[in-house]
Every structure is written in structure tokens, then in C-alpha cells.
Write a protein that holds these residues in place. Structure first.
Motif, PDB file in Angstrom:
ATOM      1  N   GLU A  23       8.919   5.117  -4.759  1.00  0.00           N
ATOM      2  CA  GLU A  23       9.083   6.377  -5.442  1.00  0.00           C
ATOM      3  C   GLU A  23      10.230   6.209  -6.372  1.00  0.00           C
ATOM      4  O   GLU A  23      10.517   7.013  -7.255  1.00  0.00           O
ATOM      5  CB  GLU A  23       9.622   7.615  -4.370  1.00  0.00           C
TER       6      GLU A  23
ATOM      7  N   ALA B  39       3.454   3.395  -1.843  1.00  0.00           N
ATOM      8  CA  ALA B  39       4.116   3.471  -3.180  1.00  0.00           C
ATOM      9  C   ALA B  39       5.471   3.655  -3.226  1.00  0.00           C
ATOM     10  O   ALA B  39       6.199   4.412  -2.621  1.00  0.00           O
ATOM     11  CB  ALA B  39       3.369   4.526  -4.168  1.00  0.00           C
TER      12      ALA B  39
ATOM     13  N   ARG C 164      11.793   0.415  -4.230  1.00  0.00           N
ATOM     14  CA  ARG C 164      11.812  -0.849  -4.662  1.00  0.00           C
ATOM     15  C   ARG C 164      13.208  -1.412  -5.273  1.00  0.00           C
ATOM     16  O   ARG C 164      13.897  -0.616  -6.240  1.00  0.00           O
ATOM     17  CB  ARG C 164      10.584  -1.137  -5.823  1.00  0.00           C
TER      18      ARG C 164
ATOM     19  N   LEU D 149      10.325  -4.080  -1.221  1.00  0.00           N
ATOM     20  CA  LEU D 149       9.928  -2.799  -0.895  1.00  0.00           C
ATOM     21  C   LEU D 149      10.880  -2.305   0.072  1.00  0.00           C
ATOM     22  O   LEU D 149      10.755  -3.097   1.136  1.00  0.00           O
ATOM     23  CB  LEU D 149       8.289  -2.581  -0.762  1.00  0.00           C
TER      24      LEU D 149
ATOM     25  N   GLN E 280       3.831  -6.384  -8.016  1.00  0.00           N
ATOM     26  CA  GLN E 280       5.060  -5.923  -8.099  1.00  0.00           C
ATOM     27  C   GLN E 280       6.146  -6.363  -8.092  1.00  0.00           C
ATOM     28  O   GLN E 280       7.159  -5.800  -7.954  1.00  0.00           O
ATOM     29  CB  GLN E 280       4.905  -4.770  -6.720  1.00  0.00           C
TER      30      GLN E 280
ATOM     31  N   GLU F   7      13.283   2.990  -7.931  1.00  0.00           N
ATOM     32  CA  GLU F   7      13.348   1.697  -8.356  1.00  0.00           C
ATOM     33  C   GLU F   7      14.860   1.275  -8.757  1.00  0.00           C
ATOM     34  O   GLU F   7      15.294   2.075  -9.480  1.00  0.00           O
ATOM     35  CB  GLU F   7      12.502   1.184  -9.359  1.00  0.00           C
TER      36      GLU F   7
ATOM     37  N   CYS G  57       9.973   5.446   0.204  1.00  0.00           N
ATOM     38  CA  CYS G  57       9.690   4.172  -0.068  1.00  0.00           C
ATOM     39  C   CYS G  57      10.522   3.744  -1.339  1.00  0.00           C
ATOM     40  O   CYS G  57      10.220   4.450  -2.352  1.00  0.00           O
ATOM     41  CB  CYS G  57       8.362   3.570  -0.173  1.00  0.00           C
TER      42      CYS G  57
ATOM     43  N   GLU H 161       0.786  -1.361  -0.039  1.00  0.00           N
ATOM     44  CA  GLU H 161      -0.007   0.108   0.043  1.00  0.00           C
ATOM     45  C   GLU H 161       0.815   1.420  -0.065  1.00  0.00           C
ATOM     46  O   GLU H 161       0.275   2.485  -0.069  1.00  0.00           O
ATOM     47  CB  GLU H 161      -0.948  -0.071   1.180  1.00  0.00           C
TER      48      GLU H 161
END
Length: 187
Positions: free
Chosen positions: A93, A91, A126, A178, A171, A95, A124, A89
Motif C-alpha cells: 500500500e 499488494a 515495500r 515486502l 517488484q 513504499e 503491507c 500476492e
């Protein structure tokens, strides 16, 4: 016939007679030597390199398999926020995709990425590490995925990381993680 040695003496005498009296030049101080290099703590550098190498190649009983979930929560983070991260939940920002990178390159990329994300105030991010199923470079001698375990170990040691969890299936699932970073004021 005269000896060549005598001719050399005659030539030297003629030369001195033609030049006249000679005075010696004052001696010039020699130019300064190049500065000596600053001392280095070579033993500390070697110890650090050895520790990094051991860290990189550490094999212990807690190695993760390709389908295992990456998960960690720092006690500073409330459980409710961690649950939101787990469900995907929050997101991402930024990657970083580490597919195809060797462990040294992946380590350098991850360090730089996390440092940059922290400097820019990202909350956050990924990290895609893959599942370690598609090549010998992705899987270590123990059969465990190299990048996944490297990411797990590195994230656990970062003070700026509050929590991380494998991404939801949409994802990237267990091939991505994450990462929740602490705000700049809390570090």
C-alpha cells in the motif's frame, strides 16, 4: 595650588548641601531567578546512544550479502499468509525508497515510515534498500550491503512487523522487501 583630591571633596560637599537630606529607598525584592532545568537521566541517555551506535555498527556472522533473501515470520502469522507474502500476492500500500541514504538517515526514515504506516492501518508496505552494489556508501567495510542489513535488523525488532520477505523479481527482487504489518487491534 590645591590638590585635585580636595576639589573632589568640595564638589561632593556642595552636591550634598544642594540636595539636602537623603532618605534611603526601601529595598525591592530581587526578581525571581530563572527556573532550574529539570533533571535528566544523562547516564541513561548515554547508554541508549551507545546501544544505538553498537546496533548500527554491529558486525556479526549473519550479515547478508547483496543477493541474499530477507525473510522473517512472527509466530503470530499463519504460514499460508506468509507464503502469499513470499510470492508477492499481497499488494504493497505504501513504499519507501532508501537509495542513496546514509545509515543514520535511513534508520530515521524507516522508523518514521513504519510508524506512519502502522498509524494509518497499512497492511503491507515495500521498502527499497538496494542491493549494495553501486557505491562505497552502500557497502560496509566487511563488503556487506549496509542498508539491507540495517533494514533486516530494524524489522526484526519491530512489534508491529508480522513478517517480511524480499520482493519477487518484478517488484525489486533482493533489493526490496515486502513488510506485513499487524492490524492495529493485534498490536
Amino acid at each position: 595650588m590645591s590638590e585635585p583630591h580636595d576639589d573632589d571633596d568640595d564638589d561632593a560637599a556642595l552636591f550634598r548641601a544642594a540636595i539636602g537630606a537623603v532618605r534611603k529607598l526601601p529595598e525591592q525584592p530581587s526578581p525571581p531567578a530563572a527556573p532550574k532545568p529539570k533533571p535528566r537521566a544523562r547516564m541513561a541517555e548515554m547508554d541508549e546512544a551507545n546501544a544505538r551506535e553498537e546496533f548500527r555498527h554491529a558486525l556479526d556472522a549473519s550479515l547478508l550479502e547483496s543477493g541474499d533473501v530477507l525473510a522473517h515470520r512472527d509466530e503470530r502469522l499463519p504460514v499460508a499468509i506468509y507464503q502469499r507474502l513470499r510470492r508477492g500476492e499481497i499488494a504493497a500500500e505504501e513504499e519507501l525508497d532508501l537509495h542513496g541514504a546514509d545509515s543514520r538517515t535511513a534508520e530515521a526514515l524507516l522508523r518514521a515510515f513504519l510508524g506512519d504506516a502502522a498509524r494509518h492501518g497499512s497492511g503491507c508496505v515495500r521498502v527499497i534498500h538496494g542491493k549494495g552494489r553501486h557505491g562505497s556508501a552502500d557497502v560496509g567495510s566487511s563488503g556487506a550491503p549496509v542498508l539491507k542489513n540495517l533494514v533486516d535488523r530494524m524489522l526484526r525488532q519491530r512489534a508491529s512487523v508480522l513478517a517480511y520477505h524480499s520482493a519477487p523479481p518484478a517488484q525489486g527482487g533482493t533489493g526490496a522487501v515486502l513488510v506485513l504489518l499487524a492490524p492495529p487491534k493485534r498490536r
